[in-house]
Design a protein around this motif. Structure first.
Motif, PDB file in Angstrom:
ATOM      1  N   ALA A 114       6.957   9.799  -2.737  1.00 55.71           N
ATOM      2  CA  ALA A 114       7.746   8.808  -1.999  1.00 55.71           C
ATOM      3  C   ALA A 114       9.219   9.192  -1.972  1.00 55.71           C
ATOM      4  CB  ALA A 114       7.571   7.429  -2.624  1.00 55.71           C
TER       5      ALA A 114
ATOM      6  N   ALA B  27       2.904  10.005  -7.393  1.00 53.71           N
ATOM      7  CA  ALA B  27       3.057   9.121  -6.239  1.00 53.71           C
ATOM      8  C   ALA B  27       4.529   8.777  -6.008  1.00 53.71           C
ATOM      9  CB  ALA B  27       2.249   7.847  -6.442  1.00 53.71           C
TER      10      ALA B  27
ATOM     11  N   GLU C  44      11.071   7.460   1.153  1.00 51.52           N
ATOM     12  CA  GLU C  44      10.644   6.061   1.135  1.00 51.52           C
ATOM     13  C   GLU C  44      11.347   5.301   0.012  1.00 51.52           C
ATOM     14  OE1 GLU C  44       6.121   6.555   2.961  1.00 51.52           O
ATOM     15  OE2 GLU C  44       6.400   6.091   0.830  1.00 51.52           O
TER      16      GLU C  44
ATOM     17  N   VAL D 233       3.384  -0.628  -5.719  1.00 48.68           N
ATOM     18  CA  VAL D 233       2.551   0.210  -4.861  1.00 48.68           C
ATOM     19  C   VAL D 233       1.221   0.434  -5.560  1.00 48.68           C
ATOM     20  CG1 VAL D 233       2.308   2.446  -3.726  1.00 48.68           C
ATOM     21  CG2 VAL D 233       4.557   1.362  -3.859  1.00 48.68           C
TER      22      VAL D 233
ATOM     23  N   ASP E  20       0.815  -1.218   0.000  1.00 46.23           N
ATOM     24  CA  ASP E  20       0.000   0.000   0.000  1.00 46.23           C
ATOM     25  C   ASP E  20       0.842   1.259   0.000  1.00 46.23           C
ATOM     26  OD1 ASP E  20       1.002  -0.388   2.529  1.00 46.23           O
ATOM     27  OD2 ASP E  20      -0.853   0.119   3.581  1.00 46.23           O
ATOM     28  N   GLN E  21       2.132   1.136   0.360  1.00 42.11           N
ATOM     29  CA  GLN E  21       3.043   2.276   0.286  1.00 42.11           C
ATOM     30  C   GLN E  21       4.472   1.780   0.161  1.00 42.11           C
ATOM     31  OE1 GLN E  21       1.817   3.604   4.448  1.00 42.11           O
ATOM     32  NE2 GLN E  21       4.010   4.086   4.507  1.00 42.11           N
TER      33      GLN E  21
END
Length: 350
Positions: free
Chosen positions: A111, A107, A116, A79, A66-67
């Motif tokens: 991140a 997205a 991330e 993702v 989900d991430q």
């Protein structure tokens, strides 16, 4: 820039779903050895990647998350940016494909900003179908410059050839009006810093190509080279920079003069990219220098004519992954040296 995961986390935006983006991504990581080098994190959806791999007849497993922070090393991670199923029409430019390309990109960039992922590799987009009220940029470079900060430079690179652009996505008729002394200084400084920080070249030699044919022939074919380029080159050379030119672009590459330099700064898009792609197509990488984060991309476009047919060559995309990792490592080492040069010298001395 910090690194906690064992593997470098490579974020990937899928580009135009109707092009070859997903194909070259999946072909790159079909080789399980790539998962020993990095952790790929694709920003799309389980359904979209499943459809693409089935259409291409590829036997690949992946891990849906989900991430990006939940990605698992040793696996291909996807993702789930969207839950619906986009209508994929291979080989066709559609507004829907542009919409999902931008959703993937946004997205991935988020991140990247949230740390991330460690670096970003972008698959090709269509510059027309991405345009909307929410996204009004000529391409990746301008959008990333706004989001990531810094003065961006389109830098086409291989191990042996590096070409930066003074102006990039500018119509030929507007090139001269967009070039001024301030811009030239800025682009030279970005290239020089990138060569030192991203490619570990201590004293880079940079060549500048002329704006006009034969660099203006002493003003006979235009005065911009004498009045704009030469004064800046002379000024920066007087300050110790190894900047040379302007060189006549028509003979510069054919005579192998380019091999004497670490990088070349071309005045406009085709002046730099035609020789670059002629000499290294399929193995070149588009690197956005000057940003606070590392972003690379293959040197080709959406290739609608072969999309969905399993014919795409993943060589340039794989090189973009390799080069992104190399630049990321070089930049980490450069930052370490900059923070504590004495400590680094002692380590090397032992």
């Amino acid at each position: 820039m910090k690194k906690e995961s064992a593997n470098i986390r490579v974020g990937i935006s899928v580009g135009d779903l109707n092009g070859i983006g997903c194909e070259v991504i999946l072909k790159t990581f079909e080789d399980s050895r790539m998962l020993e080098l990095c952790t790929p994190i694709i920003f799309a959806s389980n359904k979209t990647i499943t459809q693409q791999k089935n259409d291409l007849g590829m036997d690949i497993t992946f891990n849906g998350v989900d991430q990006a922070a939940h990605a698992i090393d040793g696996k291909i991670n996807v993702v789930n940016v969207w839950k619906e199923t986009p209508n994929i029409q291979y080989g066709v430019s559609t507004p829907e494909a542009g919409k999902y390309a931008i959703r993937s990109l946004k997205a991935a960039v988020k991140a990247l900003k949230d740390e991330e992922i460690d670096l970003l590799v972008t698959a090709p987009i269509n510059k027309k179908n991405i345009q909307s009220d929410e996204f009004n940029f000529p391409g990746h470079t301008d959008y990333l410059a706004r989001e990531l900060g810094g003065e961006s430079l389109m830098f086409m690179v291989t191990d042996t050839l590096k070409v930066g652009l003074l102006t990039d996505h500018v119509a030929v008729k507007d090139v001269v009006s967009n070039i001024n002394r301030k811009l030239i200084r800025e682009k030279i400084e970005i290239i020089e810093k990138s060569l030192k920080m991203d490619f570990a070249i201590r004293r880079p030699r940079i060549a500048m190509l002329g704006i006009n044919p034969h660099s203006g022939d002493d003003g006979v074919i235009g005065k911009e080279d004498d009045e704009v380029l030469r004064p800046v080159i002379r000024e920066m050379a007087d300050k110790g920079r190894l900047i040379f030119g302007p060189y006549a672009a028509d003979s510069f590459f054919g005579s192998d003069t380019y091999k004497q330099f670490d990088a070349i700064l071309a005045a406009y898009h085709d002046q730099g990219l035609i020789p670059f792609k002629t000499l290294s197509f399929g193995m070149g990488v588009n690197f956005t220098a000057g940003l606070s984060r590392v972003r690379t991309s293959p040197d080709h476009g959406t290739a609608y004519e072969i999309a969905g047919k399993g014919k795409a060559d993943a060589g340039s995309f794989k090189e973009a992954v390799f080069k992104g990792i190399e630049i990321y490592r070089n930049r980490m080492e450069y930052e370490e040296i900059s923070r504590n040069p004495l400590k680094r010298q002692k380590v090397k001395a032992t």
